[in-house]
Design a protein around this motif. Structure first.
Motif, PDB file in Angstrom:
ATOM      1  N   ALA A 126      26.773  87.006   1.651  1.00 48.15           N
ATOM      2  CA  ALA A 126      26.518  86.132   0.487  1.00 48.15           C
ATOM      3  C   ALA A 126      27.505  84.885   0.565  1.00 48.15           C
ATOM      4  N   VAL A 127      28.518  85.151   1.525  1.00 48.33           N
ATOM      5  CA  VAL A 127      29.266  83.798   1.933  1.00 48.33           C
ATOM      6  C   VAL A 127      29.434  83.806   3.450  1.00 48.33           C
ATOM      7  N   ILE A 128      29.380  82.515   3.695  1.00 47.46           N
ATOM      8  CA  ILE A 128      29.721  82.203   5.297  1.00 47.46           C
ATOM      9  C   ILE A 128      31.062  81.746   5.671  1.00 47.46           C
ATOM     10  N   ARG A 129      31.564  82.307   6.537  1.00 50.77           N
ATOM     11  CA  ARG A 129      33.023  81.860   7.120  1.00 50.77           C
ATOM     12  C   ARG A 129      32.658  80.880   8.091  1.00 50.77           C
ATOM     13  N   MET A 130      33.112  79.476   7.847  1.00 48.48           N
ATOM     14  CA  MET A 130      32.966  78.587   8.701  1.00 48.48           C
ATOM     15  C   MET A 130      33.865  78.554   9.826  1.00 48.48           C
ATOM     16  N   ALA A 131      33.158  78.258  11.082  1.00 41.07           N
ATOM     17  CA  ALA A 131      34.359  78.003  12.302  1.00 41.07           C
ATOM     18  C   ALA A 131      35.172  76.725  12.063  1.00 41.07           C
ATOM     19  N   PRO A 132      36.234  76.900  12.175  1.00 42.09           N
ATOM     20  CA  PRO A 132      37.421  75.645  12.133  1.00 42.09           C
ATOM     21  C   PRO A 132      36.936  74.656  13.222  1.00 42.09           C
ATOM     22  N   ALA A 133      37.253  73.446  12.906  1.00 38.87           N
ATOM     23  CA  ALA A 133      37.111  72.299  13.589  1.00 38.87           C
ATOM     24  C   ALA A 133      37.844  72.443  14.858  1.00 38.87           C
ATOM     25  N   VAL A 134      39.303  72.815  14.712  1.00 42.61           N
ATOM     26  CA  VAL A 134      40.110  72.986  15.816  1.00 42.61           C
ATOM     27  C   VAL A 134      40.574  74.286  15.737  1.00 42.61           C
ATOM     28  N   ALA A 135      40.675  74.924  16.737  1.00 43.89           N
ATOM     29  CA  ALA A 135      41.086  76.504  16.979  1.00 43.89           C
ATOM     30  C   ALA A 135      42.613  76.650  16.291  1.00 43.89           C
ATOM     31  N   PRO A 136      42.813  77.668  15.854  1.00 44.57           N
ATOM     32  CA  PRO A 136      43.848  77.893  15.031  1.00 44.57           C
ATOM     33  C   PRO A 136      45.235  77.831  16.054  1.00 44.57           C
ATOM     34  N   GLY A 137      46.156  77.448  15.913  1.00 49.03           N
ATOM     35  CA  GLY A 137      47.245  77.254  16.596  1.00 49.03           C
ATOM     36  C   GLY A 137      47.282  76.300  17.514  1.00 49.03           C
ATOM     37  N   HIS A 138      46.030  75.281  17.467  1.00 49.98           N
ATOM     38  CA  HIS A 138      45.914  74.362  18.378  1.00 49.98           C
ATOM     39  C   HIS A 138      46.216  72.867  17.614  1.00 49.98           C
ATOM     40  N   VAL A 139      46.895  71.978  18.431  1.00 52.96           N
ATOM     41  CA  VAL A 139      46.947  70.529  17.660  1.00 52.96           C
ATOM     42  C   VAL A 139      45.817  69.847  18.080  1.00 52.96           C
ATOM     43  N   PRO A 140      45.295  69.180  16.890  1.00 53.57           N
ATOM     44  CA  PRO A 140      43.982  68.436  16.960  1.00 53.57           C
ATOM     45  C   PRO A 140      43.948  67.476  17.977  1.00 53.57           C
ATOM     46  N   ASP A 141      42.788  66.845  18.204  1.00 50.58           N
ATOM     47  CA  ASP A 141      42.872  65.759  19.403  1.00 50.58           C
ATOM     48  C   ASP A 141      43.585  64.649  18.701  1.00 50.58           C
ATOM     49  N   ASP A 142      44.216  63.853  19.707  1.00 47.67           N
ATOM     50  CA  ASP A 142      44.937  62.755  19.420  1.00 47.67           C
ATOM     51  C   ASP A 142      44.374  61.809  18.409  1.00 47.67           C
ATOM     52  N   ASP A 143      43.074  61.436  18.748  1.00 49.03           N
ATOM     53  CA  ASP A 143      42.370  60.308  17.910  1.00 49.03           C
ATOM     54  C   ASP A 143      42.418  60.901  16.787  1.00 49.03           C
ATOM     55  N   ILE A 144      42.119  62.159  16.322  1.00 43.53           N
ATOM     56  CA  ILE A 144      42.392  62.678  14.940  1.00 43.53           C
ATOM     57  C   ILE A 144      43.771  62.365  14.377  1.00 43.53           C
ATOM     58  N   LEU A 145      44.727  62.646  15.098  1.00 41.95           N
ATOM     59  CA  LEU A 145      45.942  62.512  14.602  1.00 41.95           C
ATOM     60  C   LEU A 145      46.221  61.021  14.331  1.00 41.95           C
ATOM     61  N   GLN A 146      45.768  60.188  15.256  1.00 40.24           N
ATOM     62  CA  GLN A 146      45.903  58.689  14.949  1.00 40.24           C
ATOM     63  C   GLN A 146      45.297  58.481  13.850  1.00 40.24           C
ATOM     64  N   ALA A 147      44.170  58.768  13.591  1.00 40.14           N
ATOM     65  CA  ALA A 147      43.410  58.435  12.309  1.00 40.14           C
ATOM     66  C   ALA A 147      43.941  58.911  10.938  1.00 40.14           C
ATOM     67  N   VAL A 148      44.643  60.164  11.070  1.00 44.48           N
ATOM     68  CA  VAL A 148      45.259  60.510  10.145  1.00 44.48           C
ATOM     69  C   VAL A 148      46.628  59.572   9.591  1.00 44.48           C
ATOM     70  N   ILE A 149      47.306  59.251  10.602  1.00 44.17           N
ATOM     71  CA  ILE A 149      48.174  58.305  10.283  1.00 44.17           C
ATOM     72  C   ILE A 149      48.012  57.184   9.595  1.00 44.17           C
ATOM     73  N   LEU A 150      46.829  56.361  10.297  1.00 47.97           N
ATOM     74  CA  LEU A 150      46.481  55.035   9.919  1.00 47.97           C
ATOM     75  C   LEU A 150      45.916  55.407   8.236  1.00 47.97           C
ATOM     76  N   GLY A 151      45.165  56.459   7.956  1.00 44.64           N
ATOM     77  CA  GLY A 151      44.626  56.790   6.740  1.00 44.64           C
ATOM     78  C   GLY A 151      45.752  57.220   5.705  1.00 44.64           C
ATOM     79  N   LEU A 152      47.020  57.565   6.230  1.00 44.74           N
ATOM     80  CA  LEU A 152      48.212  57.792   5.210  1.00 44.74           C
ATOM     81  C   LEU A 152      48.926  56.499   5.005  1.00 44.74           C
ATOM     82  N   ARG A 153      48.839  55.633   5.968  1.00 46.87           N
ATOM     83  CA  ARG A 153      49.304  54.362   5.729  1.00 46.87           C
ATOM     84  C   ARG A 153      48.649  53.416   4.817  1.00 46.87           C
ATOM     85  N   HIS A 154      46.972  53.457   4.901  1.00 52.49           N
ATOM     86  CA  HIS A 154      46.272  52.674   4.284  1.00 52.49           C
ATOM     87  C   HIS A 154      45.421  53.071   3.093  1.00 52.49           C
ATOM     88  N   ALA A 155      45.608  54.439   2.794  1.00 51.37           N
ATOM     89  CA  ALA A 155      44.625  55.006   1.689  1.00 51.37           C
ATOM     90  C   ALA A 155      45.460  54.669   0.426  1.00 51.37           C
TER      91      ALA A 155
END
Lengths: 199, 129
Positions: free
Chosen positions: B100-129
């Motif tokens: 009845a429920v689907i467990r979705m695969a994470p975008a980044v494997a657990p324990g792994h640091v996301p790609d740097d372009d994602i982290l850069q996007a997060v920083i820009l988002g935190l500053r401008h959102a």
């Protein structure tokens, strides 16, 4: 009907907000994000009953711990999940679950009670969870300069220490930026250039 | 992971199932490990046609499915449902068994640091959102 299996999920980034009781964890999680309560149900064992004034009752009791939890959505690609760590010592076992897969942590420090942040710092150092120390200046009487705080907390030279006002959204979010830049520096090494820095 | 989970529950037949579910909603003591449903694991309700024994679902199960019409993290689901995290994990394990429920695969494997372009996007988002 949509094929749910084909749908992608945003990158979920888990960040912990730690610090001593009254250091501003709840305030910070609330000001930087949409805050939601998160209840976890735990069994208190006999070892912890004495600190919970459960004298005279059976050895095992269930308690509900409420943690602060906030979310910041970054476009379609990423969501930050902030978890305020339970402050009481007897709930330390909950930290292990929170720390798994965490990108990093913010340790909020209150200069009037700097020693309260020692346990958090020790924990993240031992687990090798990247962290920054944010000195909460919400009392307006900043008693320490950053080098003095760094010295008092015996921090490694590469651990960022920043001043912040946990009541201020921009200030709180800049602490998160500091943490993410710290993680980037640890990951990228020499190749790291802070976002927004020329060159 | 999924195979291990299924193997661990092979002894659960149709008679045993309700016992476990009742136990879950009244206390959640028999909780599955946090690894299966991390706080930031996303789940989503399966399309009705994919479910097996939906008739056995209790109101608490249905409440979770209502909140999971769109993909949602376990932390948010727990918060919105108002149940304790340990209870939600047991209920989700039931729902997973029911299809009845689907467990979705994470975008980044657990324990792994996301790609740097994602982290850069997060920083820009935190500053401008």
């Amino acid at each position: 009907m949509r094929d749910d299996r084909a749908r992608s999920v945003p990158t979920a980034i888990k960040i912990l907000v730690a610090g001593g009781f009254g250091a501003g964890k709840t305030t910070m999680v609330g000001t930087v994000s949409e805050i939601l309560p998160l209840h976890t149900e735990e069994v208190l064992t006999s070892a912890s009953t004495h600190s919970d004034d459960l004298s005279g009752v059976e050895a095992k009791r269930t308690t509900t711990v409420t943690m602060d939890f906030g979310r910041i959505t970054i476009g379609d690609s990423a969501v930050l999940y902030l978890f305020g760590t339970p402050g009481q010592d007897r709930f330390w076992f909950l930290w292990d679950e929170l720390a798994i897969g965490a990108l990093g942590a913010v340790v909020l420090a209150d200069t009037r009670r700097l020693a309260d942040s020692f346990p958090s710092i020790d924990y993240f150092e031992r687990r090798r969870v990247p962290f920054v120390v944010a000195v909460n200046c919400f009392h307006g009487n900043q008693q320490f300069e950053i080098p003095a705080v760094r010295n008092a907390l015996s921090l490694d030279p590469d651990v960022p220490v920043v001043l912040c006002d946990a009541r201020d959204r921009r200030s709180g979010r800049e602490v998160l930026v500091t943490l993410i830049e710290h993680v980037r520096a640890l990951t990228l090494g020499q190749a790291h250039t802070a976002v927004g820095t020329p060159g | 992971m999924r195979a291990d989970h299924d193997d661990a529950h092979q002894w659960l037949d149709a008679d045993a199932g309700p016992l476990v579910r009742a136990y879950a909603v009244t206390g959640g003591r028999a909780r599955p490990g946090a690894g299966l449903f991390d706080l930031v694991t996303y789940v989503v309700a399966a399309p009705a046609g994919q479910r097996r024994n939906a008739v056995h679902l209790q109101p608490e199960h249905r409440a979770l499915l209502e909140h999971a019409r769109e993909p949602i993290s376990v932390a948010e689901l727990t918060s919105r449902a108002g149940f304790a995290l340990g209870v939600v994990r047991v209920l989700l394990a039931d729902l997973l068994d029911e299809g009845a429920v689907i467990r979705m695969a994470p975008a980044v494997a657990p324990g792994h640091v996301p790609d740097d372009d994602i982290l850069q996007a997060v920083i820009l988002g935190l500053r401008h959102a």
